[in-house]
Design a protein around this motif. Structure first.
Motif, PDB file in Angstrom:
ATOM      1  N   CYS A  85       0.847  -1.181   0.000  1.00 13.02           N
ATOM      2  CA  CYS A  85       0.000   0.000   0.000  1.00 13.02           C
ATOM      3  C   CYS A  85       0.890   1.242   0.000  1.00 13.02           C
ATOM      4  O   CYS A  85       1.816   1.344   0.817  1.00 13.02           O
ATOM      5  N   LEU A  86       0.594   2.167  -0.897  1.00 12.13           N
ATOM      6  CA  LEU A  86       1.397   3.370  -1.045  1.00 12.13           C
ATOM      7  C   LEU A  86       0.573   4.605  -0.699  1.00 12.13           C
ATOM      8  O   LEU A  86      -0.630   4.656  -0.981  1.00 12.13           O
ATOM      9  N   GLN A  87       1.245   5.598  -0.132  1.00 11.70           N
ATOM     10  CA  GLN A  87       0.604   6.874   0.154  1.00 11.70           C
ATOM     11  C   GLN A  87       1.451   8.028  -0.378  1.00 11.70           C
ATOM     12  O   GLN A  87       2.634   7.870  -0.623  1.00 11.70           O
ATOM     13  N   GLU A  88       0.794   9.164  -0.494  1.00  8.32           N
ATOM     14  CA  GLU A  88       1.396  10.387  -1.040  1.00  8.32           C
ATOM     15  C   GLU A  88       1.992  10.160  -2.430  1.00  8.32           C
ATOM     16  O   GLU A  88       3.161  10.434  -2.678  1.00  8.32           O
ATOM     17  N   LEU A  89       1.146   9.676  -3.319  1.00  6.67           N
ATOM     18  CA  LEU A  89       1.581   9.479  -4.697  1.00  6.67           C
ATOM     19  C   LEU A  89       1.958  10.800  -5.354  1.00  6.67           C
ATOM     20  O   LEU A  89       2.883  10.880  -6.153  1.00  6.67           O
ATOM     21  N   LYS A  90       1.174  11.832  -5.062  1.00 11.10           N
ATOM     22  CA  LYS A  90       1.405  13.182  -5.599  1.00 11.10           C
ATOM     23  C   LYS A  90       1.372  13.212  -7.124  1.00 11.10           C
ATOM     24  O   LYS A  90       2.148  13.935  -7.756  1.00 11.10           O
ATOM     25  N   LEU A  91       0.490  12.415  -7.711  1.00  4.97           N
ATOM     26  CA  LEU A  91       0.316  12.460  -9.159  1.00  4.97           C
ATOM     27  C   LEU A  91      -1.114  12.077  -9.526  1.00  4.97           C
ATOM     28  O   LEU A  91      -1.798  11.386  -8.783  1.00  4.97           O
ATOM     29  N   GLU A  92      -1.552  12.570 -10.678  1.00  5.18           N
ATOM     30  CA  GLU A  92      -2.888  12.261 -11.158  1.00  5.18           C
ATOM     31  C   GLU A  92      -2.939  10.837 -11.694  1.00  5.18           C
ATOM     32  O   GLU A  92      -1.915  10.254 -12.055  1.00  5.18           O
ATOM     33  N   ASP A  93      -4.153  10.303 -11.785  1.00  3.81           N
ATOM     34  CA  ASP A  93      -4.308   8.920 -12.244  1.00  3.81           C
ATOM     35  C   ASP A  93      -3.713   8.699 -13.630  1.00  3.81           C
ATOM     36  O   ASP A  93      -3.151   7.630 -13.914  1.00  3.81           O
ATOM     37  N   LYS A  94      -3.836   9.698 -14.499  1.00  2.00           N
ATOM     38  CA  LYS A  94      -3.314   9.542 -15.862  1.00  2.00           C
ATOM     39  C   LYS A  94      -1.791   9.403 -15.885  1.00  2.00           C
ATOM     40  O   LYS A  94      -1.223   8.929 -16.881  1.00  2.00           O
ATOM     41  N   SER A  95      -1.132   9.803 -14.791  1.00  2.00           N
ATOM     42  CA  SER A  95       0.327   9.717 -14.722  1.00  2.00           C
ATOM     43  C   SER A  95       0.815   8.527 -13.907  1.00  2.00           C
ATOM     44  O   SER A  95       2.027   8.346 -13.733  1.00  2.00           O
ATOM     45  N   ALA A 108      -4.452  -0.757  -8.040  1.00  2.00           N
ATOM     46  CA  ALA A 108      -5.596   0.149  -7.954  1.00  2.00           C
ATOM     47  C   ALA A 108      -5.048   1.445  -7.367  1.00  2.00           C
ATOM     48  O   ALA A 108      -4.184   1.415  -6.482  1.00  2.00           O
ATOM     49  N   PHE A 109      -5.543   2.576  -7.859  1.00  2.00           N
ATOM     50  CA  PHE A 109      -4.968   3.837  -7.397  1.00  2.00           C
ATOM     51  C   PHE A 109      -6.001   4.952  -7.446  1.00  2.00           C
ATOM     52  O   PHE A 109      -6.988   4.889  -8.186  1.00  2.00           O
ATOM     53  N   SER A 110      -5.754   5.945  -6.635  1.00  2.00           N
ATOM     54  CA  SER A 110      -6.622   7.119  -6.556  1.00  2.00           C
ATOM     55  C   SER A 110      -5.727   8.309  -6.270  1.00  2.00           C
ATOM     56  O   SER A 110      -5.224   8.471  -5.146  1.00  2.00           O
ATOM     57  N   GLY A 111      -5.488   9.120  -7.285  1.00  2.00           N
ATOM     58  CA  GLY A 111      -4.508  10.183  -7.139  1.00  2.00           C
ATOM     59  C   GLY A 111      -5.042  11.557  -7.477  1.00  2.00           C
ATOM     60  O   GLY A 111      -6.154  11.710  -7.991  1.00  2.00           O
TER      61      GLY A 111
END
Length: 253
Positions: A31-41, A55-58
């Motif tokens: 599990c990752l946090q603080e992706l700091k990027l939009e889903d398209k990236s 699965a991601f939500s950015g």
């Protein structure tokens, strides 16, 4: 089953670290946090090439969560149901019968601030939702960057700031464990001054001036099969590291 959590503080910057860590450790779930990027990236191709579903939500610049899994993800859910929030902080998915909830809990900025009030509202909403989730999922993991050091031993003795250690935040953490969730790290003897986050400034990592704010909480059914929980400090020693270290729990399923 090996489940890990890691606040990477920008997946774009830390992607090489994440890929290397996946190759070396082969967790079943990360599990990752603080992706700091939009889903398209989101680096879907690189993650898939590493052998993981995602699965991601950015969102741009801030927040963002992801669940990487060696097995297929089912029942994917975004956010806290019924809690109106534009910030991308919560993601849920089921992996081989285990409900995994990844959260990037609000920082809170300072006790008494508007952001602190938001943090407490967010925590209350999360707790009420989890009460229902636990009824539906006997095997459940809540993990992520909680931005709470639940006990005095989870903060360096010289930590003077109220944020992350305030009575209100610790009471909110206790409300989560009061649902029956167990802090996996505290199921086992651990070294003193065991932390998962160290500021970039003032040589904090070298001095081990940190906080344990990244947690893996387990439902009763998973607590009974947890055989280890550790903090991996190695990635914090790399060039341009995240300020957090991965936390790993091992379950005998």
């Amino acid at each position: 089953m090996k489940i890990a959590t890691w606040n990477v503080n920008s997946l774009k910057v830390r992607l090489p670290h994440v890929l290397d860590w996946l190759a070396a450790n082969r967790p079943d779930v990360l599990c990752l946090q603080e992706l700091k990027l939009e889903d398209k990236s989101f680096p879907s191709a690189e993650i898939e090439a590493a052998g993981y579903h995602a699965a991601f939500s950015g969102q741009k610049t801030y927040n963002g969560v992801a669940i990487l899994s060696r097995s297929a993800l089912a029942g994917i859910g975004h956010g806290i149901p019924g809690f109106d929030d534009e910030q991308k902080r919560v993601l849920a998915a089921t992996v081989n019968g285990v409900r995994v909830i990844c959260g990037y809990f609000p920082n809170g900025q300072a006790v008494g601030s508007e952001k602190f009030a938001y943090k407490l509202r967010w925590l209350a909403a999360l707790t009420e939702w989890l009460r229902e989730e636990l009824k539906a999922h006997q095997r459940l993991v809540l993990t992520g960057d909680f931005n709470i050091a639940p006990e005095d031993r989870d903060a360096h003795p010289d930590w003077k700031d109220e944020i992350h250690v305030s009575p209100a935040e610790r009471a909110a953490f206790a409300a989560l464990t009061g649902l029956g969730l167990a802090d996996a790290y505290r199921l086992f003897p651990q070294d003193d001054k065991s932390f998962s986050w160290w500021d970039y400034r003032m040589g904090a990592f070298r001095r081990n001036f940190g906080l344990r704010i990244d947690h893996i909480l387990l439902s009763p059914a998973l607590r009974d099969v947890c055989c280890a929980c550790t903090i991996d400090k190695a990635p914090r020693k790399l060039e341009r590291p995240s300020d957090h270290a991965p936390v790993i729990a091992e379950l005998e399923l």
